[in-house]
Design an enzyme around this catalytic site. Sequence first.
Site, PDB file in Angstrom:
ATOM      1  N   ASP A 121      14.465 -17.590  -4.322  1.00  0.00           N
ATOM      2  CA  ASP A 121      15.397 -18.024  -5.370  1.00  0.00           C
ATOM      3  C   ASP A 121      16.375 -19.102  -4.896  1.00  0.00           C
ATOM      4  O   ASP A 121      17.490 -19.199  -5.389  1.00  0.00           O
ATOM      5  CB  ASP A 121      16.175 -16.812  -5.914  1.00  0.00           C
ATOM      6  CG  ASP A 121      16.800 -17.112  -7.281  1.00  0.00           C
ATOM      7  OD1 ASP A 121      16.199 -17.912  -8.015  1.00  0.00           O
ATOM      8  OD2 ASP A 121      17.873 -16.578  -7.577  1.00  0.00           O
ATOM      9  N   SER A 146      14.376 -19.516   1.418  1.00  0.00           N
ATOM     10  CA  SER A 146      14.418 -18.117   1.028  1.00  0.00           C
ATOM     11  C   SER A 146      14.135 -17.965  -0.471  1.00  0.00           C
ATOM     12  O   SER A 146      13.991 -18.953  -1.197  1.00  0.00           O
ATOM     13  CB  SER A 146      15.772 -17.513   1.382  1.00  0.00           C
ATOM     14  OG  SER A 146      15.727 -16.100   1.295  1.00  0.00           O
ATOM     15  N   HIS A 189       9.633 -15.492  -0.312  1.00  0.00           N
ATOM     16  CA  HIS A 189       9.706 -14.082   0.030  1.00  0.00           C
ATOM     17  C   HIS A 189       9.086 -13.848   1.403  1.00  0.00           C
ATOM     18  O   HIS A 189       8.044 -14.396   1.733  1.00  0.00           O
ATOM     19  CB  HIS A 189       8.984 -13.249  -1.028  1.00  0.00           C
ATOM     20  CG  HIS A 189       9.358 -11.801  -1.000  1.00  0.00           C
ATOM     21  ND1 HIS A 189       8.873 -10.940  -0.045  1.00  0.00           N
ATOM     22  CD2 HIS A 189      10.173 -11.061  -1.795  1.00  0.00           C
ATOM     23  CE1 HIS A 189       9.366  -9.726  -0.264  1.00  0.00           C
ATOM     24  NE2 HIS A 189      10.159  -9.775  -1.313  1.00  0.00           N
ATOM     25  N   LEU A 216     -15.158  12.116  14.300  1.00  0.00           N
ATOM     26  CA  LEU A 216     -13.846  12.754  14.442  1.00  0.00           C
ATOM     27  C   LEU A 216     -13.802  13.670  15.650  1.00  0.00           C
ATOM     28  O   LEU A 216     -14.850  14.110  16.171  1.00  0.00           O
ATOM     29  CB  LEU A 216     -13.526  13.560  13.178  1.00  0.00           C
ATOM     30  CG  LEU A 216     -13.301  12.781  11.882  1.00  0.00           C
ATOM     31  CD1 LEU A 216     -13.247  13.738  10.694  1.00  0.00           C
ATOM     32  CD2 LEU A 216     -12.019  11.954  11.968  1.00  0.00           C
ATOM     33  N   SER A 217     -12.585  13.963  16.105  1.00  0.00           N
ATOM     34  CA  SER A 217     -12.411  14.977  17.137  1.00  0.00           C
ATOM     35  C   SER A 217     -12.937  16.310  16.606  1.00  0.00           C
ATOM     36  O   SER A 217     -12.627  16.707  15.483  1.00  0.00           O
ATOM     37  CB  SER A 217     -10.918  15.103  17.484  1.00  0.00           C
ATOM     38  OG  SER A 217     -10.718  16.121  18.434  1.00  0.00           O
ATOM     39  N   GLY A 218     -13.752  16.978  17.398  1.00  0.00           N
ATOM     40  CA  GLY A 218     -14.337  18.241  16.953  1.00  0.00           C
ATOM     41  C   GLY A 218     -15.630  18.076  16.202  1.00  0.00           C
ATOM     42  O   GLY A 218     -16.215  19.073  15.742  1.00  0.00           O
ATOM     43  N   SER A 278     -13.581   6.458  18.871  1.00  0.00           N
ATOM     44  CA  SER A 278     -13.654   5.027  18.544  1.00  0.00           C
ATOM     45  C   SER A 278     -13.453   4.812  17.046  1.00  0.00           C
ATOM     46  O   SER A 278     -14.384   4.469  16.324  1.00  0.00           O
ATOM     47  CB  SER A 278     -14.967   4.411  19.019  1.00  0.00           C
ATOM     48  OG  SER A 278     -16.095   5.153  18.640  1.00  0.00           O
TER      49      SER A 278
END
Length: 635
Positions: A34, A32, A114, A469-471, A542
């Site tokens: 440190d 882990s 980390h 895009l849609s539309g 898509s």
Amino acid sequence: MAHVSELIASDIDQYLKLHEHKSLLRFITCGSVDDGKSTLIGRLLYESKMLFDDQLAAVEADSKKFGTQGGEIDFALLVDGLAAEREQGITIDVAYRFFSTEKRKFIVADTPGHEQYTRNMVTGASNADVAILMVDARKGILTQSRRHSYIVSLLGIRHIVVAINKMDLVGYSETTFREIVADYMAFAGRIGISDVTFIPMSAFKGDNIVAPSEHMPWYQGDTLMQFLETVEIDEADHEKAAFRLPVQWVNRPNLDFRGFAGTIASGKIKPGDRIRVQPSGRESTVARIVSMDGDLPEAVAGQSITLTLSDEIDISRGDVISTAEGPAEIADQFECTITWMHEAPLLPGRNYLLKIGTRTVTASVTEIKYQVNVNTLEHTAAKTLELNAIGVCNISLDRPIAFDPYAQNRDTGGFILIDRISNNTIGAGLLHFALRRANNIHMQHVDVDKAARSASKGQKSCVLWFTGLSGAGKSSIANLVEKKLHARGHHTYLLDGDNVRHGLNKDLGFTDAHRVENIRRVAEVSKLMVDAGLIVITAFISPFRSERGMARNLVEDNEFIEIYVDTPLEVAEQRDVKGLYKKARSGELNNFTGIDSPYEAPVQPELRIDTTTLSVEESADAVIEELSKRGILLG
């Protein structure tokens, strides 16, 4: 003077020969944040006298500037080379260091603690012989300790040292040490780790690093350096394994020489041995083993060589040369374990590049069977794998490969996954076994092929892939294109996004994973229709380049025409014929492209249509004109 020079040269030669024949141990430090990994490695470098005076002076100066040890030497600064690491006090990248003692040579990888950088830990552990798991004595076994232990066990590292560090901060308490040992052994037994050595230490103070600690007389075991110098490594086992040579390149300097170069992954080979080339299955006999030092009578694992064969057979980069009596397996579908290393999740159905040895193929995860909870080891259902998740999956490749189960051979059973767009490594995996269906399913030859079907229709089959895009107007333009083609006597089929979701894809939602599967199914249907000789028209948002690329790769280069219906979001939203944008803005509709789900615009589409300047009629005509230019419309 000449005599003195000769003595010095002789001493140097003896020194180099002494080090040349020492065994090499590769090990990693993990744990882990440190827990003291970098400090430990810095201490090992310091104690093994591997620092020059100027390096020591530099780290002393840096200790005053960046150090956290009150002016004393901060050994971590010897390893944490990145400025970002020094400022934050954490290790980000994998830092490799070399050092040597009288008994052995070492390559050590300091891997990040980390959680965000667990992927780097997998990289460092991939070829290690020993893992040193650092545990802060004040904190005990943490989630990251368990995660790293599980990964170490998966990767087949047999020797594990649990270095219980910072014992000086708990008063060198034997009770604390014993409690951590008991806690870890309870977990280790459940994941099959049996060879564990526990060492209480203080990397900062030097307790039990090189010399036994005066502060812990209750501990009678080896110091860390004693363990590293004496632990048995598996070089002999590697040489006894079946011969495997992944071909790195075909060496053809002239017409009189043709050899196959690579590094032997396992086993050994000598002239006269019968070999098999996979996945082709062709066989021949080794004629010569060529190296930088001339021809060899025998070569073993780890050596870089060039093999020449007694027969002229076709071999290319990525093939694996095995002995004929012990060949690798061949398959294109597997069960595997995948450790996911990217912020964007693994999505089943999405195409990735898979690199195994010197071979790179296209792969997709067909099923996530379960995900492993590294704390409880519980198997949980999962539809995707998030960053640092570990899952057991089924995976399918676009062609057969030669492989061995990872448990038998780490080199021919381990792979990485690569993003097709960014070329970043995003996952690492271990092959378990080939799926039975990989050997039971074969392509059936048919006499009437795609060319014949297309010719009978007076056209060349292809996919018109509308995206936007849609539309944006995809469906309207696609519908009109089909009408125009049908009027001209061409054979078409329109796959529309909404229509497909009423049948073939009615079981899918709109998460990223379901969008990927939606397009995968449509792409496979499109491929079949192209084979039937049709002009296939698809109208789907898509949104991801990766899936559009996958659809393109399913057909031939000249059979995929990407048509980007380029409409700005504000214009598409103004149209909002279906009222979807309004619902998305109000929070009633989640994962809507352009609002809370991304749209990745095409980079180089075959055709771009700007619907802010072209009408639907003009857009359709532009598509027909593009088809004519490409020679699709023969009739």
